[in-house]
Design a protein around this motif. Sequence first.
Motif, PDB file in Angstrom:
ATOM      1  N   CYS A 170       1.253  -1.084  -0.056  1.00  0.00           N
ATOM      2  CA  CYS A 170       0.117  -0.360   0.238  1.00  0.00           C
ATOM      3  C   CYS A 170       0.723   0.972  -0.084  1.00  0.00           C
ATOM      4  O   CYS A 170       1.612   1.838  -0.759  1.00  0.00           O
ATOM      5  CB  CYS A 170      -0.711  -0.131   1.056  1.00  0.00           C
ATOM      6  SG  CYS A 170      -2.309   1.376   0.721  1.00  0.00           S
ATOM      7  N   GLY A 364      -3.892   4.846   2.274  1.00  0.00           N
ATOM      8  CA  GLY A 364      -4.924   4.105   2.000  1.00  0.00           C
ATOM      9  C   GLY A 364      -6.027   3.344   3.166  1.00  0.00           C
ATOM     10  O   GLY A 364      -6.808   3.115   3.333  1.00  0.00           O
ATOM     11  N   GLN A 365      -4.852   2.447   4.016  1.00  0.00           N
ATOM     12  CA  GLN A 365      -5.763   1.425   4.703  1.00  0.00           C
ATOM     13  C   GLN A 365      -5.964   2.251   5.980  1.00  0.00           C
ATOM     14  O   GLN A 365      -5.907   2.894   6.449  1.00  0.00           O
ATOM     15  CB  GLN A 365      -4.723   0.526   5.211  1.00  0.00           C
ATOM     16  CG  GLN A 365      -4.584   0.255   3.590  1.00  0.00           C
ATOM     17  CD  GLN A 365      -2.930  -1.097   4.202  1.00  0.00           C
ATOM     18  OE1 GLN A 365      -2.152  -0.205   4.468  1.00  0.00           O
ATOM     19  NE2 GLN A 365      -3.356  -2.721   4.555  1.00  0.00           N
ATOM     20  N   ARG A 617      -9.155   0.212  -7.988  1.00  0.00           N
ATOM     21  CA  ARG A 617     -10.576   0.379  -6.983  1.00  0.00           C
ATOM     22  C   ARG A 617     -11.713   0.826  -7.497  1.00  0.00           C
ATOM     23  O   ARG A 617     -11.513   2.067  -8.673  1.00  0.00           O
ATOM     24  CB  ARG A 617     -10.154   1.073  -6.076  1.00  0.00           C
ATOM     25  CG  ARG A 617      -9.248   0.275  -5.291  1.00  0.00           C
ATOM     26  CD  ARG A 617      -8.714   1.764  -4.148  1.00  0.00           C
ATOM     27  NE  ARG A 617      -8.144   0.919  -2.915  1.00  0.00           N
ATOM     28  CZ  ARG A 617      -6.935  -0.048  -3.315  1.00  0.00           C
ATOM     29  NH1 ARG A 617      -5.977   0.116  -4.159  1.00  0.00           N
ATOM     30  NH2 ARG A 617      -6.128  -0.836  -2.215  1.00  0.00           N
ATOM     31  N   LEU A 623     -10.894  -3.110  -0.656  1.00  0.00           N
ATOM     32  CA  LEU A 623      -9.305  -3.893  -0.424  1.00  0.00           C
ATOM     33  C   LEU A 623      -9.625  -5.282  -0.865  1.00  0.00           C
ATOM     34  O   LEU A 623     -10.036  -5.760  -1.773  1.00  0.00           O
ATOM     35  CB  LEU A 623      -9.034  -4.409   0.967  1.00  0.00           C
ATOM     36  CG  LEU A 623      -8.625  -2.869   0.723  1.00  0.00           C
ATOM     37  CD1 LEU A 623      -7.941  -3.300   2.755  1.00  0.00           C
ATOM     38  CD2 LEU A 623      -7.745  -2.326  -0.193  1.00  0.00           C
TER      39      LEU A 623
END
Length: 743
Positions: A170, A364-365, A617, A623
């Motif tokens: 990521c 991102g996460q 995405r 994810l």
Amino acid sequence: MAQRPLSDEELIDKYGPHLNEAPPGGWDAGIDPDRTVKTHCCFCGQQCGIKLKVKDNEVVGFEPWYEFPFNEGKLCPKGVKRYLQGSHPDRLLDPLERDPSSPDGFRQVSWDRALDRVVAEIQRIQAEHGPDAFAMLSGVSLTNEKSYLVGKFARLGLGTANLDYNGRFCMVSAGVGNKKALGVDRAPNPWSDIPLADVVWVAGSNIAETFPITTSYVWRARDRGAKLIVQDPRVVPMARTADLFLPVRPGTDSALFGAVLHELIRHDWLDHEFIDAHTVGFDEAAAAVADMTPAWAGSICGLPAARIEEAAEWWGTAATGMLLHARGIEQHSKGVDNVLAAINLGLATGKFGKPGCGVSTITGQGNGQGGREQGHKCDQLPGNRDITNPEHRAAVAKVWGCEESEIPGKGLSAEEIIEAIHDGKIKGLLSICFNPLVSAPDSNFTKEALDKLEFYSVIDFFLSESAQHADVVLPGSLHEEDEGTSTSGEGRVIKINAATAPPGDARLDWQILIDIAERLGRGKYFPYRSTKEIFAEMCEASSGGTADYTGVTWERVEDEMGMFWPVPEVGHPGTPRLFEGGKFFHPDGKARFHPIPFRESAEVVDDDYPIWLTTGRVVSQYLSGTQTRRIGALVRQYPEPLCEMHPRLAESLGIADGDLVTVTSRRGDITLPAHVVATIRPDTVFIPYHWPGVKAANQLTNRALDPLSRMPEFKVAAVRIEKADGRRDTSDDRDLDLHDGRA
Ligand SMILES: Nc1nc2c(c(=O)[nH]1)N[C@H]1C(S)=C(S)[C@@H](COP(=O)(O)OP(=O)(O)OC[C@H]3O[C@@H](n4cnc5c(=O)[nH]c(N)nc54)[C@H](O)[C@@H]3O)O[C@H]1N2
Ligand SMILES: Nc1nc2c(c(=O)[nH]1)N[C@H]1C(S)=C(S)[C@@H](COP(=O)(O)OP(=O)(O)OC[C@H]3O[C@@H](n4cnc5c(=O)[nH]c(N)nc54)[C@H](O)[C@@H]3O)O[C@H]1N2
Ligand code: SF4
Ligand SMILES: [Mo]
């Protein structure tokens, strides 16, 4: 070990009949909650504030949390539907052990049996093959406390060097670039700086779909008259309104950034005072771009030179500007180069440490920022310390109460762990919060690797596709079942609050790890009775590191609705904007320019594989999809992967919209419907990656790694495309036997 993972067909079938839906009449119709809990969304790094409605130990809906300053009540489609996962019938409630005679491959077992088996296998494998033959993979949907605990658990519980985390797929290229250039790995700015920028430059991020709430910050800048530049092979939604669109060919961003630096120098759009006072290495960086003219870069990137000149002029002459980048420039075998080339543009024009100025990755996460600070990366200790640095090791050993020599050295990175499993060097694996079978590149290779493991255990709340290959599955906790902190993409530490307790026999993730450590005879290092105790030790261990949480307290985080690290002492106000006064985090206080020559991606198109593939995405899926593929409204929005291609490419291959096409790379193939759209370069196709098995985009992707960050090249592969038999069967969408709360 005997393996009986579900077949691809079974896997995909599984998601048909098990889609959770909102109750009839809307998400909160007729529900009288016992209480509401202020917390944050479990999905992306924006970490929007949300209030969860709870009734009888179940999250039954949500309310906007208007006061939380980042999102002011706004949520994207995933945030609105997230509450539907907790009550999902697939939720794991008991430990499972592989049982080839059982119809779905597993049988329920007691915790004692499951944990004894895990511990016996760890001990057997380490005794036979050495401590590093047992590896661990972790993830940053986990809170800071759990990320910290995993780092300590792997080093002092398992005693293995081989621990890494899913941020390796990521943000690591941004992390390495940030540390090299700026001395610290955090977004330089709070998002409230975006509306102050005169130019907003978005490079390789589909903000409208992946960071929907950031869109409103960009709009606020636009309302003030800011210019918007978008750099992406696709006309992503935000690009449709951009003032300048740079449709780069995948894998060529560093050529474009190099040409922009070339132009800044040629026109003297430089901040000499800033360069002289606050940076090192400008001359070398300038020499590297001496020949990188816009005409040269235009031919590499596949766009008119005039647009590159225009981008340089806007960036070079604007008083303020922010360049925001994400995985589009980072997930490359030269991701670090791309990030450093972008940072060069900020340093050359003095766009750091001032309101409305910065070059920033968009994390991102969910806890992608915090999780990359607390020490569960293969080369890292808490506080974003370096595991190879003797002083850093000694500081952490002191907090952990162990000898420095007890802390293993640098281990393999995530993809290298998968490769070492494939090579037979690593024999055992424990994973938490990671689904590599869907998310790692070259999924056929990943599957072979998982099947070679002598022992594999997974901690998850759903039976992920990777967990289907496990020998023992331990049911862990959902985001809303535990408390702790997380750090949003802005660098804002926030509080996650528990809304419910784990159902059935599921347990809190951190308690599972402590149970294993105790059974391994390492309990003395894990004396915690609560997450808060882990938090306190984590802050102590971060003290003096770059990611310094010394003065962060849960109480202040709640009262102030977040605190920006570094907070180096108790009572410190926190640091929303980094580098003010031109102070960077290297020992001499100066930032570093880097010379970035252009190099091609690891795989380039040729006669056999003439088309560029890139992956990413869609707004409704998250994810590897284990969570969002179980929620009806999100699945219906985009039920299966489509291959986006330009009408000219489609026509040349005799393909119409909806036709099935087979896309083949050197590693595998996938057959899926074509989505013919004019919003993509004619030499490139795009496939979203959220699906498993035969629908996995990662059957095609390349395991080539960035030499510094060890990031796989998710964004560039060479493919060929052929028309397959059949057309998109849209009846799929209608035939789903929906579990919609009405039955
Ligand atoms: N809906 C949704 N939101 C998410 C997530 C999710 O799964 N779903 N995941 C979260 C996470 S963990 C992450 S990392 C982020 C990712 O957020 P983003 O990075 O914004 O998302 P991606 O779709 O991976 O890629 C972004 C864009 O890069 C472009 N691109 C591809 N190759 C290149 C290239 O060579 N150069 C340039 N300039 N652009 C290129 C693609 O066309 C795509 O539009 O999203 C977060 N938010
Ligand atoms: N082709 C392609 N591949 C990509 C990308 C791409 O753009 N293209 N993007 C990459 C990126 S940016 C990322 S971030 C990765 C993500 O890849 P992964 O990390 O594999 O994806 P997740 O879906 O987050 O998987 C996490 C697993 O952890 C579980 N989980 C979530 N929260 C918790 C928790 O709190 N506790 C426990 N115990 N389990 C939990 C979920 O159920 C899921 O099974 O994918 C990468 N793969
Ligand atoms: S933008 Fe991200 S954090 Fe906010 S609601 Fe959507 S997925 Fe959740
Ligand atoms: Mo990510």
